[in-house]
Scaffold this motif. Structure first.
Motif, PDB file in Angstrom:
ATOM      1  N   ALA A 177     -37.817  -2.898  20.651  1.00 60.00           N
ATOM      2  CA  ALA A 177     -37.320  -4.235  20.963  1.00 60.00           C
ATOM      3  C   ALA A 177     -35.846  -4.188  21.346  1.00 60.00           C
ATOM      4  CB  ALA A 177     -37.533  -5.165  19.767  1.00 60.00           C
ATOM      5  N   ALA A 178     -35.072  -3.365  20.649  1.00 61.49           N
ATOM      6  CA  ALA A 178     -33.648  -3.234  20.965  1.00 61.49           C
ATOM      7  C   ALA A 178     -33.442  -2.681  22.368  1.00 61.49           C
ATOM      8  CB  ALA A 178     -32.969  -2.336  19.936  1.00 61.49           C
ATOM      9  N   LEU A 179     -34.284  -1.724  22.764  1.00 59.63           N
ATOM     10  CA  LEU A 179     -34.195  -1.173  24.121  1.00 59.63           C
ATOM     11  C   LEU A 179     -34.541  -2.228  25.165  1.00 59.63           C
ATOM     12  CD1 LEU A 179     -35.734   2.403  23.710  1.00 59.63           C
ATOM     13  CD2 LEU A 179     -33.364   1.829  24.256  1.00 59.63           C
ATOM     14  N   GLN A 180     -35.512  -3.088  24.856  1.00 59.99           N
ATOM     15  CA  GLN A 180     -35.886  -4.150  25.789  1.00 59.99           C
ATOM     16  C   GLN A 180     -34.733  -5.133  25.989  1.00 59.99           C
ATOM     17  OE1 GLN A 180     -39.372  -5.428  23.663  1.00 59.99           O
ATOM     18  NE2 GLN A 180     -40.787  -4.327  25.009  1.00 59.99           N
ATOM     19  N   VAL A 181     -34.079  -5.522  24.890  1.00 55.60           N
ATOM     20  CA  VAL A 181     -32.940  -6.434  24.990  1.00 55.60           C
ATOM     21  C   VAL A 181     -31.772  -5.747  25.694  1.00 55.60           C
ATOM     22  CG1 VAL A 181     -31.260  -7.776  23.665  1.00 55.60           C
ATOM     23  CG2 VAL A 181     -33.658  -7.765  22.975  1.00 55.60           C
ATOM     24  N   PHE A 182     -31.569  -4.470  25.388  1.00 55.89           N
ATOM     25  CA  PHE A 182     -30.509  -3.689  26.044  1.00 55.89           C
ATOM     26  C   PHE A 182     -30.741  -3.663  27.558  1.00 55.89           C
ATOM     27  CE2 PHE A 182     -28.573   0.279  27.515  1.00 55.89           C
ATOM     28  CZ  PHE A 182     -27.326   0.220  26.926  1.00 55.89           C
ATOM     29  N   ALA A 183     -31.990  -3.427  27.967  1.00 57.78           N
ATOM     30  CA  ALA A 183     -32.322  -3.406  29.398  1.00 57.78           C
ATOM     31  C   ALA A 183     -32.136  -4.788  30.021  1.00 57.78           C
ATOM     32  CB  ALA A 183     -33.758  -2.924  29.594  1.00 57.78           C
ATOM     33  N   GLY A 184     -32.482  -5.844  29.274  1.00 60.21           N
ATOM     34  CA  GLY A 184     -32.278  -7.193  29.776  1.00 60.21           C
ATOM     35  C   GLY A 184     -30.809  -7.487  30.016  1.00 60.21           C
ATOM     36  N   THR A 192     -30.203 -15.824  21.586  1.00 59.56           N
ATOM     37  CA  THR A 192     -30.646 -16.105  20.216  1.00 59.56           C
ATOM     38  C   THR A 192     -31.954 -16.879  20.193  1.00 59.56           C
ATOM     39  OG1 THR A 192     -28.359 -16.127  19.412  1.00 59.56           O
ATOM     40  CG2 THR A 192     -30.013 -17.238  18.054  1.00 59.56           C
ATOM     41  N   LEU A 193     -32.021 -17.951  20.988  1.00 59.54           N
ATOM     42  CA  LEU A 193     -33.204 -18.811  20.964  1.00 59.54           C
ATOM     43  C   LEU A 193     -34.398 -18.190  21.679  1.00 59.54           C
ATOM     44  CD1 LEU A 193     -31.525 -22.293  21.559  1.00 59.54           C
ATOM     45  CD2 LEU A 193     -32.316 -21.295  19.410  1.00 59.54           C
ATOM     46  N   SER A 194     -34.159 -17.200  22.519  1.00 57.78           N
ATOM     47  CA  SER A 194     -35.282 -16.521  23.182  1.00 57.78           C
ATOM     48  C   SER A 194     -36.223 -15.910  22.156  1.00 57.78           C
ATOM     49  CB  SER A 194     -34.764 -15.427  24.123  1.00 57.78           C
ATOM     50  OG  SER A 194     -34.158 -15.986  25.258  1.00 57.78           O
ATOM     51  N   GLY A 195     -35.670 -15.504  21.024  1.00 59.66           N
ATOM     52  CA  GLY A 195     -36.496 -14.922  19.976  1.00 59.66           C
ATOM     53  C   GLY A 195     -37.117 -15.950  19.053  1.00 59.66           C
ATOM     54  N   LYS A 196     -36.717 -17.212  19.195  1.00 64.53           N
ATOM     55  CA  LYS A 196     -37.221 -18.268  18.315  1.00 64.53           C
ATOM     56  C   LYS A 196     -38.316 -19.103  18.946  1.00 64.53           C
ATOM     57  CE  LYS A 196     -34.081 -17.154  15.280  1.00 64.53           C
ATOM     58  NZ  LYS A 196     -34.466 -16.446  14.026  1.00 64.53           N
ATOM     59  N   VAL A 197     -38.370 -19.113  20.277  1.00 64.88           N
ATOM     60  CA  VAL A 197     -39.357 -19.943  20.975  1.00 64.88           C
ATOM     61  C   VAL A 197     -40.461 -19.047  21.515  1.00 64.88           C
ATOM     62  CG1 VAL A 197     -39.736 -21.665  22.765  1.00 64.88           C
ATOM     63  CG2 VAL A 197     -37.509 -21.542  21.626  1.00 64.88           C
ATOM     64  N   GLU A 198     -41.533 -18.952  20.766  1.00 63.73           N
ATOM     65  CA  GLU A 198     -42.672 -18.138  21.181  1.00 63.73           C
ATOM     66  C   GLU A 198     -43.785 -19.039  21.699  1.00 63.73           C
ATOM     67  OE1 GLU A 198     -43.679 -14.678  18.727  1.00 63.73           O
ATOM     68  OE2 GLU A 198     -42.155 -15.366  17.294  1.00 63.73           O
ATOM     69  N   ALA A 199     -44.546 -18.536  22.649  1.00 64.50           N
ATOM     70  CA  ALA A 199     -45.609 -19.338  23.270  1.00 64.50           C
ATOM     71  C   ALA A 199     -46.912 -18.550  23.286  1.00 64.50           C
ATOM     72  CB  ALA A 199     -45.210 -19.717  24.697  1.00 64.50           C
ATOM     73  N   PRO A 200     -48.052 -19.239  23.042  1.00 62.92           N
ATOM     74  CA  PRO A 200     -49.359 -18.580  23.034  1.00 62.92           C
ATOM     75  C   PRO A 200     -49.902 -18.387  24.446  1.00 62.92           C
ATOM     76  CG  PRO A 200     -49.642 -20.896  22.569  1.00 62.92           C
ATOM     77  CD  PRO A 200     -48.163 -20.674  22.710  1.00 62.92           C
ATOM     78  N   PHE A 209     -35.982 -10.282  27.277  1.00 63.07           N
ATOM     79  CA  PHE A 209     -35.522 -10.975  26.078  1.00 63.07           C
ATOM     80  C   PHE A 209     -36.693 -11.637  25.358  1.00 63.07           C
ATOM     81  CE2 PHE A 209     -31.124 -11.580  28.147  1.00 63.07           C
ATOM     82  CZ  PHE A 209     -30.677 -10.398  27.579  1.00 63.07           C
ATOM     83  N   GLY A 210     -37.645 -12.165  26.134  1.00 56.42           N
ATOM     84  CA  GLY A 210     -38.819 -12.772  25.522  1.00 56.42           C
ATOM     85  C   GLY A 210     -39.657 -11.779  24.742  1.00 56.42           C
ATOM     86  N   MET A 211     -39.691 -10.518  25.206  1.00 54.75           N
ATOM     87  CA  MET A 211     -40.465  -9.486  24.499  1.00 54.75           C
ATOM     88  C   MET A 211     -39.701  -8.898  23.329  1.00 54.75           C
ATOM     89  SD  MET A 211     -42.462  -7.397  27.539  1.00 54.75           S
ATOM     90  CE  MET A 211     -40.977  -6.977  28.459  1.00 54.75           C
ATOM     91  N   GLY A 212     -38.390  -8.698  23.490  1.00 54.13           N
ATOM     92  CA  GLY A 212     -37.634  -7.984  22.469  1.00 54.13           C
ATOM     93  C   GLY A 212     -36.983  -8.841  21.409  1.00 54.13           C
ATOM     94  N   SER A 214     -29.515  -9.132  18.576  1.00 54.81           N
ATOM     95  CA  SER A 214     -29.944  -9.335  19.961  1.00 54.81           C
ATOM     96  C   SER A 214     -28.746  -9.464  20.887  1.00 54.81           C
ATOM     97  CB  SER A 214     -30.815 -10.592  20.071  1.00 54.81           C
ATOM     98  OG  SER A 214     -32.050 -10.410  19.409  1.00 54.81           O
ATOM     99  N   THR A 215     -27.763 -10.264  20.491  1.00 51.05           N
ATOM    100  CA  THR A 215     -26.595 -10.441  21.346  1.00 51.05           C
ATOM    101  C   THR A 215     -25.768  -9.170  21.429  1.00 51.05           C
ATOM    102  OG1 THR A 215     -25.409 -11.416  19.458  1.00 51.05           O
ATOM    103  CG2 THR A 215     -26.425 -12.930  21.024  1.00 51.05           C
TER     104      THR A 215
END
Length: 326
Positions: free
Chosen positions: A24-31, A190-198, A252-255, A264-265
């Protein structure tokens, strides 16, 4: 024997969790690294005669277009459009509006301020994420997160070259816009990790980018009918939509859901090193020894933030190996 099995399973679970956090950290780093392409894109677009409002609208519309195409491709492969309630849809659109608001503020700041000053102020999002984490969890951040954020901010001063110019004497409105971009950027990550969608990442991205398009109408309502697309903005629009929305929203949505908000930031701090490298390659802007040192300090701060999870994962794997041997 039962206790050994349970301990082995617990160690394996801890190792898997640490491995998942590293991914997840690598995904955010890439983002964050994808955002690094934006400063150069903005500069080239301004040099070609386009305004900051036109660039912002290009990013929003083409990001939405890319996600729509990805969603159609998913439908062709058999993926269904999932039902998303209006409350969740509004939250996702709010994320899109937030990232577009960041672009509005940052684009304006970049058009008025020297790039090093705008970048340095934007990079305050690294420690602002820790503030949001503290507010949301009502717990102070870990010491290693605070130290890593401070290290990154310290490295930014040298990597951006602002140590030569300072920030005194510049347009106060532009300075406030750059700081505002830092606040909204930290909120988005920050909020990208709080708003999840099915639903699929592609469908989620369409809804997020729809919010970005709506926000872009506040600064460039006539984008589609203004003729700017046939005036040469298309290459900048494609790059801005791809690197400024498609990739970050996906990554960011994945990580982000698997990381603490403050972490994350911190991991998104890859933006500045990537941006400097792209500017050096595309624009021919040289990087001196001090700037390279700043880049190294930033990367050291990012690695420091990941140290606890890496050590924890290694310890868990060793424990599992030792229990298996016994």
């Amino acid at each position: 024997m039962a206790e050994t099995t349970i301990e082995r399973q617990a160690a394996g679970t801890q190792g898997a969790a640490a491995s998942g956090q590293a991914k997840a950290a690598l995904q955010v780093f890439a983002g964050g690294a994808c955002y690094g392409a934006m400063a150069t894109t903005y500069k080239l677009a301004y040099a070609a005669g386009f305004t900051s409002a036109q660039v912002v609208a290009s990013q929003a519309w083409f990001g939405c277009l890319f996600f729509a195409l990805a969603t159609l491709a998913g439908r062709a492969l058999g993926h269904r459009w999932q039902h998303v309630g209006w409350r969740l849809a509004l939250k996702l659109m709010g994320l899109g509006a937030l990232t577009c608001f960041t672009s509005i503020l940052y684009c304006y700041a970049m058009s008025v301020l020297p790039a090093p000053v705008a970048l340095t102020l934007l990079f305050q999002f690294t420690w602002l994420g820790l503030v949001w984490q503290t507010i949301m969890t009502r717990r102070p951040p870990k010491a290693v997160q605070v130290v890593s954020a401070l290290v990154i901010v310290f490295g930014t001063v040298f990597a951006s070259g602002v140590y030569k110019t300072g920030i005194a004497g510049y347009d106060p409105v532009a300075l406030l816009c750059a700081l505002g971009a830092a606040v909204s950027c930290s909120l988005f990550v920050t909020l990208s990790g709080k708003v999840e969608a099915p639903c699929s990442s592609e469908q989620r991205g369409v809804i997020v980018c729809a919010g970005s398009v709506v926000m872009s109408l506040t600064v460039c309502p006539d984008y589609l009918v203004s003729g700017v697309l046939v005036q040469g903005i298309l290459p900048f629009a494609v790059i801005a939509g791809f690197f400024g929305l498609l990739c970050p929203v996906l990554l960011f949505g994945m990580g982000s859901p698997h990381l603490p908000a403050g972490l994350s930031t911190v991991m998104a701090a890859a933006e500045l090193p990537a941006g400097l490298l792209i500017a050096m390659i595309v624009l021919g802007e040289p990087l001196g020894v001090v700037e390279w040192l700043g880049v190294a300090i930033i990367l050291a701060g990012v690695c420091l933030a990941q140290l606890p999870s890496l050590l924890g994962g290694r310890a868990a794997r060793r424990a599992a190996a030792g229990q298996a041997a016994s």
